[in-house]
Design a protein around this motif. Structure first.
Motif, PDB file in Angstrom:
ATOM      1  N   VAL A   1       2.554 -16.307  55.817  1.00 30.02           N
ATOM      2  CA  VAL A   1       3.881 -15.609  55.817  1.00 30.02           C
ATOM      3  C   VAL A   1       3.828 -14.537  54.730  1.00 30.02           C
ATOM      4  O   VAL A   1       3.965 -15.027  53.532  1.00 30.02           O
ATOM      5  CB  VAL A   1       5.113 -16.490  55.865  1.00 30.02           C
ATOM      6  CG1 VAL A   1       6.350 -15.764  56.019  1.00 30.02           C
ATOM      7  CG2 VAL A   1       5.035 -17.802  56.763  1.00 30.02           C
ATOM      8  N   LEU A   2       3.770 -13.395  55.311  1.00 30.35           N
ATOM      9  CA  LEU A   2       3.826 -12.195  53.937  1.00 30.35           C
ATOM     10  C   LEU A   2       4.680 -11.196  54.456  1.00 30.35           C
ATOM     11  O   LEU A   2       5.236 -10.771  53.472  1.00 30.35           O
ATOM     12  CB  LEU A   2       2.513 -11.653  54.004  1.00 30.35           C
ATOM     13  CG  LEU A   2       1.231 -12.609  53.632  1.00 30.35           C
ATOM     14  CD1 LEU A   2      -0.399 -11.957  53.811  1.00 30.35           C
ATOM     15  CD2 LEU A   2       1.324 -12.672  52.055  1.00 30.35           C
ATOM     16  N   GLY A   3       4.809 -10.779  55.750  1.00 30.41           N
ATOM     17  CA  GLY A   3       5.761  -9.606  55.943  1.00 30.41           C
ATOM     18  C   GLY A   3       4.999  -8.423  56.148  1.00 30.41           C
ATOM     19  O   GLY A   3       4.090  -8.403  55.470  1.00 30.41           O
ATOM     20  N   ASP A   4       5.452  -7.503  56.822  1.00 29.31           N
ATOM     21  CA  ASP A   4       5.115  -6.247  57.053  1.00 29.31           C
ATOM     22  C   ASP A   4       6.131  -5.454  56.112  1.00 29.31           C
ATOM     23  O   ASP A   4       7.191  -5.129  57.095  1.00 29.31           O
ATOM     24  CB  ASP A   4       4.935  -5.841  58.673  1.00 29.31           C
ATOM     25  CG  ASP A   4       4.347  -4.440  58.584  1.00 29.31           C
ATOM     26  OD1 ASP A   4       4.000  -3.891  57.806  1.00 29.31           O
ATOM     27  OD2 ASP A   4       4.341  -4.005  59.795  1.00 29.31           O
ATOM     28  N   GLY A   5       5.890  -4.817  55.101  1.00 28.05           N
ATOM     29  CA  GLY A   5       6.980  -4.196  54.548  1.00 28.05           C
ATOM     30  C   GLY A   5       8.069  -5.167  54.182  1.00 28.05           C
ATOM     31  O   GLY A   5       8.064  -6.345  53.620  1.00 28.05           O
ATOM     32  N   LEU A   6       9.305  -4.935  54.840  1.00 32.41           N
ATOM     33  CA  LEU A   6      10.534  -5.754  54.399  1.00 32.41           C
ATOM     34  C   LEU A   6      10.704  -6.693  55.812  1.00 32.41           C
ATOM     35  O   LEU A   6      11.682  -7.570  55.954  1.00 32.41           O
ATOM     36  CB  LEU A   6      11.682  -5.020  54.028  1.00 32.41           C
ATOM     37  CG  LEU A   6      11.798  -4.356  52.741  1.00 32.41           C
ATOM     38  CD1 LEU A   6      13.036  -3.583  52.526  1.00 32.41           C
ATOM     39  CD2 LEU A   6      11.434  -5.184  51.712  1.00 32.41           C
ATOM     40  N   SER A   7       9.825  -6.658  56.733  1.00 29.25           N
ATOM     41  CA  SER A   7       9.908  -7.212  58.053  1.00 29.25           C
ATOM     42  C   SER A   7       8.982  -8.437  58.444  1.00 29.25           C
ATOM     43  O   SER A   7       8.064  -8.361  57.708  1.00 29.25           O
ATOM     44  CB  SER A   7       9.881  -6.410  59.004  1.00 29.25           C
ATOM     45  OG  SER A   7      10.830  -5.159  59.114  1.00 29.25           O
ATOM     46  N   PHE A   8       9.733  -9.403  59.083  1.00 28.08           N
ATOM     47  CA  PHE A   8       8.667 -10.576  59.454  1.00 28.08           C
ATOM     48  C   PHE A   8       8.449 -10.637  60.999  1.00 28.08           C
ATOM     49  O   PHE A   8       9.623 -10.226  61.928  1.00 28.08           O
ATOM     50  CB  PHE A   8       9.309 -11.676  58.916  1.00 28.08           C
ATOM     51  CG  PHE A   8       9.227 -11.987  57.351  1.00 28.08           C
ATOM     52  CD1 PHE A   8       8.196 -12.315  56.868  1.00 28.08           C
ATOM     53  CD2 PHE A   8      10.245 -11.559  56.608  1.00 28.08           C
ATOM     54  CE1 PHE A   8       8.151 -12.509  55.412  1.00 28.08           C
ATOM     55  CE2 PHE A   8      10.384 -11.659  55.296  1.00 28.08           C
ATOM     56  CZ  PHE A   8       9.104 -12.308  54.722  1.00 28.08           C
ATOM     57  N   SER A   9       7.595 -10.823  61.400  1.00 24.37           N
ATOM     58  CA  SER A   9       7.053 -10.933  62.924  1.00 24.37           C
ATOM     59  C   SER A   9       7.741 -12.216  63.261  1.00 24.37           C
ATOM     60  O   SER A   9       8.041 -13.100  62.248  1.00 24.37           O
ATOM     61  CB  SER A   9       5.647 -11.007  63.261  1.00 24.37           C
ATOM     62  OG  SER A   9       4.850 -12.181  62.494  1.00 24.37           O
ATOM     63  N   GLN A  10       7.792 -12.321  64.575  1.00 26.41           N
ATOM     64  CA  GLN A  10       8.597 -13.631  65.234  1.00 26.41           C
ATOM     65  C   GLN A  10       7.544 -14.807  65.110  1.00 26.41           C
ATOM     66  O   GLN A  10       8.079 -15.881  64.847  1.00 26.41           O
ATOM     67  CB  GLN A  10       8.752 -13.551  66.736  1.00 26.41           C
ATOM     68  CG  GLN A  10       9.638 -14.526  67.359  1.00 26.41           C
ATOM     69  CD  GLN A  10      10.950 -14.767  66.593  1.00 26.41           C
ATOM     70  OE1 GLN A  10      11.697 -13.893  66.516  1.00 26.41           O
ATOM     71  NE2 GLN A  10      11.231 -16.247  66.235  1.00 26.41           N
ATOM     72  N   LYS A  11       6.504 -14.462  65.008  1.00 19.03           N
ATOM     73  CA  LYS A  11       5.313 -15.575  64.585  1.00 19.03           C
ATOM     74  C   LYS A  11       5.461 -16.015  63.293  1.00 19.03           C
ATOM     75  O   LYS A  11       5.658 -17.387  62.995  1.00 19.03           O
ATOM     76  CB  LYS A  11       4.072 -15.016  64.818  1.00 19.03           C
ATOM     77  CG  LYS A  11       2.812 -16.249  64.805  1.00 19.03           C
ATOM     78  CD  LYS A  11       1.349 -15.415  64.741  1.00 19.03           C
ATOM     79  CE  LYS A  11       0.535 -16.639  64.409  1.00 19.03           C
ATOM     80  NZ  LYS A  11      -1.085 -16.174  64.686  1.00 19.03           N
ATOM     81  N   GLU A  12       5.678 -15.133  62.242  1.00 19.66           N
ATOM     82  CA  GLU A  12       5.928 -15.548  60.704  1.00 19.66           C
ATOM     83  C   GLU A  12       7.223 -16.485  60.603  1.00 19.66           C
ATOM     84  O   GLU A  12       7.162 -17.499  59.918  1.00 19.66           O
ATOM     85  CB  GLU A  12       5.869 -14.426  59.908  1.00 19.66           C
ATOM     86  CG  GLU A  12       4.432 -13.818  59.870  1.00 19.66           C
ATOM     87  CD  GLU A  12       4.718 -12.577  58.864  1.00 19.66           C
ATOM     88  OE1 GLU A  12       3.833 -12.388  58.045  1.00 19.66           O
ATOM     89  OE2 GLU A  12       5.583 -11.613  59.193  1.00 19.66           O
ATOM     90  N   LYS A  13       8.282 -16.056  61.308  1.00 20.66           N
ATOM     91  CA  LYS A  13       9.457 -16.723  61.375  1.00 20.66           C
ATOM     92  C   LYS A  13       9.357 -18.227  61.960  1.00 20.66           C
ATOM     93  O   LYS A  13       9.943 -19.253  61.226  1.00 20.66           O
ATOM     94  CB  LYS A  13      10.550 -15.977  62.001  1.00 20.66           C
ATOM     95  CG  LYS A  13      11.146 -14.884  61.814  1.00 20.66           C
ATOM     96  CD  LYS A  13      12.197 -14.009  62.418  1.00 20.66           C
ATOM     97  CE  LYS A  13      12.311 -12.687  61.542  1.00 20.66           C
ATOM     98  NZ  LYS A  13      13.338 -11.987  62.691  1.00 20.66           N
ATOM     99  N   SER A  14       8.419 -18.378  62.890  1.00 20.20           N
ATOM    100  CA  SER A  14       8.291 -19.597  63.483  1.00 20.20           C
ATOM    101  C   SER A  14       7.615 -20.436  62.481  1.00 20.20           C
ATOM    102  O   SER A  14       7.787 -21.769  62.378  1.00 20.20           O
ATOM    103  CB  SER A  14       7.714 -19.586  64.896  1.00 20.20           C
ATOM    104  OG  SER A  14       8.541 -18.716  65.673  1.00 20.20           O
ATOM    105  N   ILE A  15       6.620 -19.813  62.027  1.00 20.08           N
ATOM    106  CA  ILE A  15       5.689 -20.534  61.154  1.00 20.08           C
ATOM    107  C   ILE A  15       6.423 -21.209  60.120  1.00 20.08           C
ATOM    108  O   ILE A  15       6.134 -22.138  59.449  1.00 20.08           O
ATOM    109  CB  ILE A  15       4.705 -19.637  60.577  1.00 20.08           C
ATOM    110  CG1 ILE A  15       3.336 -19.673  61.846  1.00 20.08           C
ATOM    111  CG2 ILE A  15       3.934 -20.629  59.466  1.00 20.08           C
ATOM    112  CD1 ILE A  15       2.345 -18.696  61.021  1.00 20.08           C
ATOM    113  N   ALA A  16       7.344 -20.389  59.545  1.00 21.96           N
ATOM    114  CA  ALA A  16       8.084 -20.624  57.995  1.00 21.96           C
ATOM    115  C   ALA A  16       9.034 -21.929  58.493  1.00 21.96           C
ATOM    116  O   ALA A  16       9.204 -22.838  57.793  1.00 21.96           O
ATOM    117  CB  ALA A  16       8.733 -19.488  57.775  1.00 21.96           C
TER     118      ALA A  16
END
Length: 299
Positions: free
Chosen positions: A170-185
């Motif tokens: 979970v790193l983010g793209d700039g200030l945004s997170f993908s739905q996949k990253e949110k699910s992982i978190a």
């Protein structure tokens, strides 16, 4: 290419020259976007200060040196022979926000020791306890390095959290997170969140802390206050004394600033806790009583 926001947080947290409230606000942004409410609640407490009803993290409870002020000799050591009581009353609970702690340290300049006054009810109890020296006012001294340690532990927790996020991808793209990253978190909260903060804040839901000890006290309803205190093993006689004290005193307008008779009652109950005649520790007694009575006053 934009630097991922989690990497930004790592860079901020790893450099002690960076303003800690700014680091916390970056963590707040990340926790909010990922929907990690446990962590968000902790960050908000560090930014805004801890409510007295919330159990403090262990690193915010520090030991102090007890002294009394003698107008002729200055500060003198306060010796309490009961070891358990001495440990309890020497505990300082640092509830202030990180910003306030930074301001406190900047005001102290080169001072190595800072003073933390006792809550009113604890001070009254100690002044009664000091034999032959009822007018000597007790206070607590702590090292400025102890306050700095609180802040550094917060910084280290932020860094560890950011590293944990990266380890989960979970790193983010700039200030945004993908739905996949949110699910992982959210699927890996035990790895990212709970191992560091469980048991510190109570149960957290939607960013709000809910205490396991529920206070069902209706403002202005003494019966609800009496029922709550009965659950805390306070006897009818003491509850009756409190009712008379509340009737005699002016109504409190600010939490922690009760009338003289109510404050005296709190002091007597705290003394009972210290003596062991009321089944609750002195460390919890004053806060429990003051919080409940404040709820009765609607504060």
């Amino acid at each position: 290419m934009n630097t991922p926001v989690v990497i930004q947080l790592q860079e901020l947290a790893s450099d002690s020259q960076n303003h800690l409230p700014d680091v916390l606000r970056k963590a707040l942004l990340i926790a909010s976007k990922l929907g990690l409410n446990d962590f968000k609640a902790w960050v908000l407490s560090e930014l805004n200060g801890y409510n007295t009803e919330v159990e403090l993290p262990e690193y915010r409870i520090i030991s102090s040196e007890l002294k009394v002020f003698n107008p002729y000799r200055g500060y003198q050591p306060l010796i309490i022979e009961d070891g358990d009581m001495a440990r309890m009353v020497s505990e300082v609970k640092i509830c202030e926000s990180i910003e306030s702690l930074q301001h406190l340290l900047s005001k102290s300049n080169s001072k190595e020791r800072l003073t933390f006054p006792f809550p009113a009810e604890q001070k009254a109890f100690l002044m009664r306890m000091i034999r032959g020296s009822a007018q000597l006012e007790p206070t607590r001294f702590i090292g400025s390095n102890q306050v700095k340690s609180v802040m550094e532990q917060v910084r280290t927790r932020l860094l560890n959290w950011a590293l944990d996020l990266e380890s989960q991808g979970v790193l983010g793209d700039g200030l945004s997170f993908s739905q996949k990253e949110k699910s992982i978190a959210n699927e890996n909260k035990s790895a990212i969140n709970i191992q560091h903060f469980q048991g510190v804040m109570g149960n957290v839901s939607g960013g709000n802390v809910s205490q396991t000890m529920s206070m069902t006290i209706t403002p202005g309803n003494f019966e609800s206050l009496a029922n709550y205190f009965k659950q805390q093993d306070i006897n009818d006689e003491d509850i009756g004394s409190l009712q008379k004290a509340i009737s005699s005193d002016p109504e409190a307008s600010e939490k922690g600033t009760f009338g003289p008779k109510v404050s005296s009652w709190i002091g007597k109950m705290t003394e009972k806790a210290a003596e062991g005649s009321w089944g609750i520790g002195i460390g919890a007694a004053g806060n429990l009583l003051a919080t409940a009575i404040a709820k009765f006053y609607g504060l």
